[in-house]
Design a protein around this motif. Structure first.
Motif, mmCIF file in Angstrom:
data_model
loop_
_atom_site.group_PDB
_atom_site.id
_atom_site.type_symbol
_atom_site.label_atom_id
_atom_site.label_comp_id
_atom_site.label_asym_id
_atom_site.label_seq_id
_atom_site.Cartn_x
_atom_site.Cartn_y
_atom_site.Cartn_z
ATOM 1 N N ILE A 5 0.837 -1.195 0.000
ATOM 2 C CA ILE A 5 0.000 0.000 0.000
ATOM 3 C C ILE A 5 0.874 1.247 0.000
ATOM 4 O O ILE A 5 1.840 1.338 0.756
ATOM 5 C CB ILE A 5 -0.930 0.013 1.236
ATOM 6 C CG1 ILE A 5 -1.852 -1.204 1.217
ATOM 7 C CG2 ILE A 5 -1.752 1.289 1.284
ATOM 8 C CD1 ILE A 5 -2.669 -1.370 2.477
ATOM 9 N N SER A 6 0.512 2.215 -0.830
ATOM 10 C CA SER A 6 1.199 3.500 -0.848
ATOM 11 C C SER A 6 0.619 4.386 0.243
ATOM 12 O O SER A 6 -0.599 4.582 0.315
ATOM 13 C CB SER A 6 1.037 4.174 -2.216
ATOM 14 O OG SER A 6 1.596 5.471 -2.209
ATOM 15 N N LEU A 7 1.517 4.919 1.113
ATOM 16 C CA LEU A 7 1.085 5.757 2.223
ATOM 17 C C LEU A 7 1.571 7.188 2.039
ATOM 18 O O LEU A 7 2.654 7.428 1.491
ATOM 19 C CB LEU A 7 1.629 5.222 3.549
ATOM 20 C CG LEU A 7 1.215 3.807 3.963
ATOM 21 C CD1 LEU A 7 1.913 3.429 5.264
ATOM 22 C CD2 LEU A 7 -0.290 3.713 4.109
ATOM 23 N N ASP A 8 0.765 8.135 2.519
ATOM 24 C CA ASP A 8 1.176 9.526 2.591
ATOM 25 C C ASP A 8 2.113 9.662 3.790
ATOM 26 O O ASP A 8 1.716 9.415 4.933
ATOM 27 C CB ASP A 8 -0.049 10.430 2.751
ATOM 28 C CG ASP A 8 0.299 11.904 2.671
ATOM 29 O OD1 ASP A 8 1.219 12.338 3.401
ATOM 30 O OD2 ASP A 8 -0.354 12.637 1.909
ATOM 31 N N ALA A 9 3.371 10.056 3.547
ATOM 32 C CA ALA A 9 4.359 10.079 4.624
ATOM 33 C C ALA A 9 4.031 11.108 5.694
ATOM 34 O O ALA A 9 4.450 10.959 6.850
ATOM 35 C CB ALA A 9 5.746 10.358 4.044
ATOM 36 N N ARG A 10 3.281 12.152 5.363
ATOM 37 C CA ARG A 10 2.972 13.188 6.346
ATOM 38 C C ARG A 10 1.800 12.812 7.245
ATOM 39 O O ARG A 10 1.728 13.224 8.395
ATOM 40 C CB ARG A 10 2.679 14.508 5.629
ATOM 41 C CG ARG A 10 3.916 15.096 4.945
ATOM 42 C CD ARG A 10 3.595 16.409 4.249
ATOM 43 N NE ARG A 10 4.807 17.000 3.673
ATOM 44 C CZ ARG A 10 5.301 16.691 2.482
ATOM 45 N NH1 ARG A 10 4.681 15.772 1.732
ATOM 46 N NH2 ARG A 10 6.401 17.264 2.039
ATOM 47 N N THR A 11 0.867 12.039 6.721
ATOM 48 C CA THR A 11 -0.326 11.687 7.501
ATOM 49 C C THR A 11 -0.348 10.230 7.929
ATOM 50 O O THR A 11 -1.081 9.861 8.850
ATOM 51 C CB THR A 11 -1.596 11.972 6.690
ATOM 52 O OG1 THR A 11 -1.643 11.082 5.553
ATOM 53 C CG2 THR A 11 -1.625 13.420 6.209
ATOM 54 N N GLY A 12 0.443 9.393 7.230
ATOM 55 C CA GLY A 12 0.400 7.968 7.499
ATOM 56 C C GLY A 12 -0.798 7.268 6.928
ATOM 57 O O GLY A 12 -0.996 6.063 7.154
ATOM 58 N N GLN A 13 -1.601 7.986 6.155
ATOM 59 C CA GLN A 13 -2.827 7.422 5.605
ATOM 60 C C GLN A 13 -2.597 6.876 4.197
ATOM 61 O O GLN A 13 -1.785 7.401 3.434
ATOM 62 C CB GLN A 13 -3.928 8.489 5.553
ATOM 63 C CG GLN A 13 -4.315 9.018 6.926
ATOM 64 C CD GLN A 13 -4.787 7.915 7.847
ATOM 65 O OE1 GLN A 13 -5.684 7.127 7.499
ATOM 66 N NE2 GLN A 13 -4.177 7.833 9.020
ATOM 67 N N PRO A 14 -3.340 5.815 3.804
ATOM 68 C CA PRO A 14 -3.209 5.264 2.444
ATOM 69 C C PRO A 14 -3.609 6.294 1.396
ATOM 70 O O PRO A 14 -4.508 7.114 1.606
ATOM 71 C CB PRO A 14 -4.189 4.077 2.455
ATOM 72 C CG PRO A 14 -4.369 3.729 3.890
ATOM 73 C CD PRO A 14 -4.258 5.024 4.649
ATOM 74 N N THR A 15 -2.925 6.255 0.271
ATOM 75 C CA THR A 15 -3.244 7.161 -0.829
ATOM 76 C C THR A 15 -4.292 6.594 -1.767
ATOM 77 O O THR A 15 -4.753 7.286 -2.667
ATOM 78 C CB THR A 15 -1.974 7.460 -1.654
ATOM 79 O OG1 THR A 15 -1.537 6.240 -2.285
ATOM 80 C CG2 THR A 15 -0.866 7.997 -0.768
ATOM 81 N N GLY A 16 -4.636 5.334 -1.575
ATOM 82 C CA GLY A 16 -5.620 4.683 -2.445
ATOM 83 C C GLY A 16 -4.996 3.763 -3.473
ATOM 84 O O GLY A 16 -5.706 3.035 -4.165
ATOM 85 N N GLU A 17 -3.671 3.769 -3.580
ATOM 86 C CA GLU A 17 -2.981 2.901 -4.533
ATOM 87 C C GLU A 17 -2.404 1.685 -3.807
ATOM 88 O O GLU A 17 -1.850 1.806 -2.713
ATOM 89 C CB GLU A 17 -1.857 3.655 -5.231
ATOM 90 C CG GLU A 17 -2.329 4.814 -6.087
ATOM 91 C CD GLU A 17 -1.170 5.521 -6.761
ATOM 92 O OE1 GLU A 17 -0.912 5.226 -7.937
ATOM 93 O OE2 GLU A 17 -0.527 6.349 -6.101
ATOM 94 N N SER A 18 -2.528 0.519 -4.423
ATOM 95 C CA SER A 18 -1.962 -0.691 -3.823
ATOM 96 C C SER A 18 -1.622 -1.686 -4.927
ATOM 97 O O SER A 18 -2.167 -1.607 -6.042
ATOM 98 C CB SER A 18 -2.951 -1.320 -2.836
ATOM 99 O OG SER A 18 -4.145 -1.711 -3.495
ATOM 100 N N TRP A 19 -0.734 -2.613 -4.599
ATOM 101 C CA TRP A 19 -0.274 -3.620 -5.551
ATOM 102 C C TRP A 19 -0.040 -4.929 -4.810
ATOM 103 O O TRP A 19 0.362 -4.918 -3.637
ATOM 104 C CB TRP A 19 1.051 -3.195 -6.208
ATOM 105 C CG TRP A 19 0.971 -1.906 -6.931
ATOM 106 C CD1 TRP A 19 0.746 -1.711 -8.255
ATOM 107 C CD2 TRP A 19 1.115 -0.599 -6.358
ATOM 108 N NE1 TRP A 19 0.736 -0.370 -8.544
ATOM 109 C CE2 TRP A 19 0.951 0.343 -7.393
ATOM 110 C CE3 TRP A 19 1.337 -0.136 -5.063
ATOM 111 C CZ2 TRP A 19 1.018 1.711 -7.183
ATOM 112 C CZ3 TRP A 19 1.402 1.225 -4.844
ATOM 113 C CH2 TRP A 19 1.251 2.131 -5.897
ATOM 114 N N PRO A 20 -0.242 -6.039 -5.471
ATOM 115 C CA PRO A 20 0.110 -7.310 -4.834
ATOM 116 C C PRO A 20 1.624 -7.464 -4.760
ATOM 117 O O PRO A 20 2.341 -7.057 -5.685
ATOM 118 C CB PRO A 20 -0.512 -8.352 -5.761
ATOM 119 C CG PRO A 20 -0.589 -7.671 -7.101
ATOM 120 C CD PRO A 20 -0.832 -6.218 -6.807
#
Length: 490
Positions: A5-20
């Motif tokens: 999962i791609s995370l926003d480094a400032r918030t720690g929240q997922p950006t909505g993008e993911s890959w297996p």
């Protein structure tokens, strides 16, 4: 199946993008695709290699805005820093392109036949170099361009004639995918196989272990933690056929500050050192984690100046929550091992404040935990009674990417001893400035005795990085057609 999962480094929240995460089958396919192209790429000439490297650099520049935006979201390193790092990355690609085009990978040593009996007489010999084959390249967290998918390891391996399978860093998966998409477009335009530069990824250790264990991988290149590098080196050595593993690992990069230098320019040096300690939130392999000082009035004045300079700086958030947790644990370990806290800033949100600690030389030399790298904006001041204690502190460090020595402008026995000891334990010795910032040059040496690197005779930055992926071969009484290739493998 594990998901990345791609995370926003400032918030720690997922950006909505993911890959297996890459499966064992995915890793096998990527390595086999690299192996399939290895012979042809190894036999390519310098112009072909240079053309690819230059087109890759141009592709990065053409997508600069999107790449920097993506990298900033995943790393919080900021647009100015990331634009500069992208420039460094394209510079590296083009520098290795120039080296390939002027024939650096194909240098030969001719030794014509000498008539007569040995040992004077001998057959005609020619020493050249051949590419190792597919390289497993492990991307770093803290340099999402320069030590990542198209970083210096990839550039130097390609220039040497080796295909590359990149293990992307899980801290910036979206950026890694975006860069790899650009790569594949460049390869397609040039009519080159997609397997020349492969990509695998995953957050766990399984992907990296499977990659380094693959029997068709010929070498590994790694930038990261001592613990991670040591584990991968063990895997490389435990294979039925061990392979070279070039790991650039952690370092505490001592700065020896002598009273003369501090008296002459203490305030200026304090400002410079504070900027180096906090640069990139301290997440540089060359971060100056150790300040070695003599018991002298100038030393205590300088500590106050350094504290004031650090107080004016606020680092940005760290790359990942895990790295922040490791930083806090590292500082706690220093305190538990006997260091005293001189000063700290509370930080803001997910960004830690700088930490300044101190300990006596004898305690430092006795406690191994005080010599562990703390990846982040901290510095441990070691107080020494005399130059002999300074030398003991440096030898206790054992190995470092850099040692900086301020104040040895005159030729004295003490200064010679300090320089000699610094050269024994470091790959790069500085006499001015600070160790952060590693120039890509012909003379650069980015490596050092253990634990700084697994192969201290090599460098991961600079022109000599090419040599890691080439193996010498002697051709004896070679036929004319082979000699005519002038070092280009057949």
């Amino acid at each position: 199946m594990t998901t990345l999962i791609s995370l926003d480094a400032r918030t720690g929240q997922p950006t909505g993008e993911s890959w297996p995460a890459s499966t064992t089958a995915d890793i096998d396919a990527a390595v086999r695709a690299a192996h399939a192209v290895a012979a042809d790429w190894g036999a390519s000439n310098g112009l072909a290699r240079a053309t690819l490297l230059r087109d890759l650099a141009s592709a990065l520049e053409a997508d600069r805005e999107g790449l920097v935006t993506c990298a900033d979201r995943e790393t919080a390193l900021g647009s100015p820093r990331l634009n500069g790092e992208l420039d460094r990355t394209t510079f590296q690609l083009r520098r290795f392109a120039d080296m390939a085009e002027r024939g650096e990978p194909f240098r030969t040593e001719d030794d014509p036949a000498v008539t007569g009996a040995p040992p004077v007489g001998h057959p005609a010999m020619q020493r050249q170099r051949v590419p190792l084959g597919p390289v497993a390249m492990f991307a770093a967290s803290n340099f999402p361009f320069a030590f990542s998918v198209l970083g210096g390891d990839t550039a130097s391996a390609l220039a040497a004639g080796c295909p590359v399978v990149v293990k992307a860093h899980p801290g910036h998966p979206a950026l890694s995918q975006r860069v790899h998409t650009l790569i594949q477009a460049v390869l397609a335009r040039q009519g080159l196989p997609a397997g020349l530069i492969g990509l695998v990824q995953g957050a766990g250790i399984e992907v990296g272990v499977a990659l380094i264990r693959h029997p068709l991988i010929a070498a590994g290149a790694f930038t990261g933690s001592t613990r991670g590098g040591l584990a991968l080196q063990a895997e490389a050595n435990a294979r039925p056929r061990p392979i070279p593993f070039y790991g650039e690992l952690g370092a505490i990069n001592p700065v020896v500050a002598l009273p003369g230098a501090l008296t002459a320019q203490g305030a200026e040096l304090a400002t410079t050192l504070a900027g180096s300690i906090t640069l990139g939130c301290g997440q540089f392999c060359t971060n100056p984690g150790l300040l070695v000082m003599l018991d002298h009035p100038a030393t205590y004045t300088f500590i106050g100046q350094l504290q004031a300079a650090l107080a004016a700086l606020q680092p940005h958030p760290m790359l990942t929550p895990g790295i922040r947790q490791a930083f806090d644990a590292g500082v706690a370990q220093l305190l538990q091992a006997g260091a005293d806290l001189v000063w700290q800033s509370q930080g803001q949100g997910t960004a830690p404040g700088p930490h300044l600690l101190t300990v006596g030389a004898q305690r430092f030399m006795a406690e191994a935990a005080l010599r562990e790298e703390v990846f982040g904006p901290s510095n441990l001041i070691v107080r020494c009674a005399d130059v002999e204690e300074v030398l003991g502190v440096l030898m206790a460090v054992g190995g470092s990417l850099t040692v900086t020595v301020w104040g040895v402008e005159t030729d004295t026995a003490d200064h010679r001893a300090l320089v000699r000891t610094a050269m024994q334990i470091a790959g790069r010795v500085l006499f001015a400035g600070v160790p952060t910032g590693v120039a890509v040059t012909r003379a650069q040496q980015h490596g050092g005795p253990w634990p700084a690197s697994t192969a201290p005779m090599t460098t991961s930055v600079g022109d000599a990085a090419l040599d890691r992926f080439l193996r010498p071969v002697c051709l004896q009484d070679a036929p004319a057609w082979l000699q005519a290739r002038a070092g280009v493998p057949c």
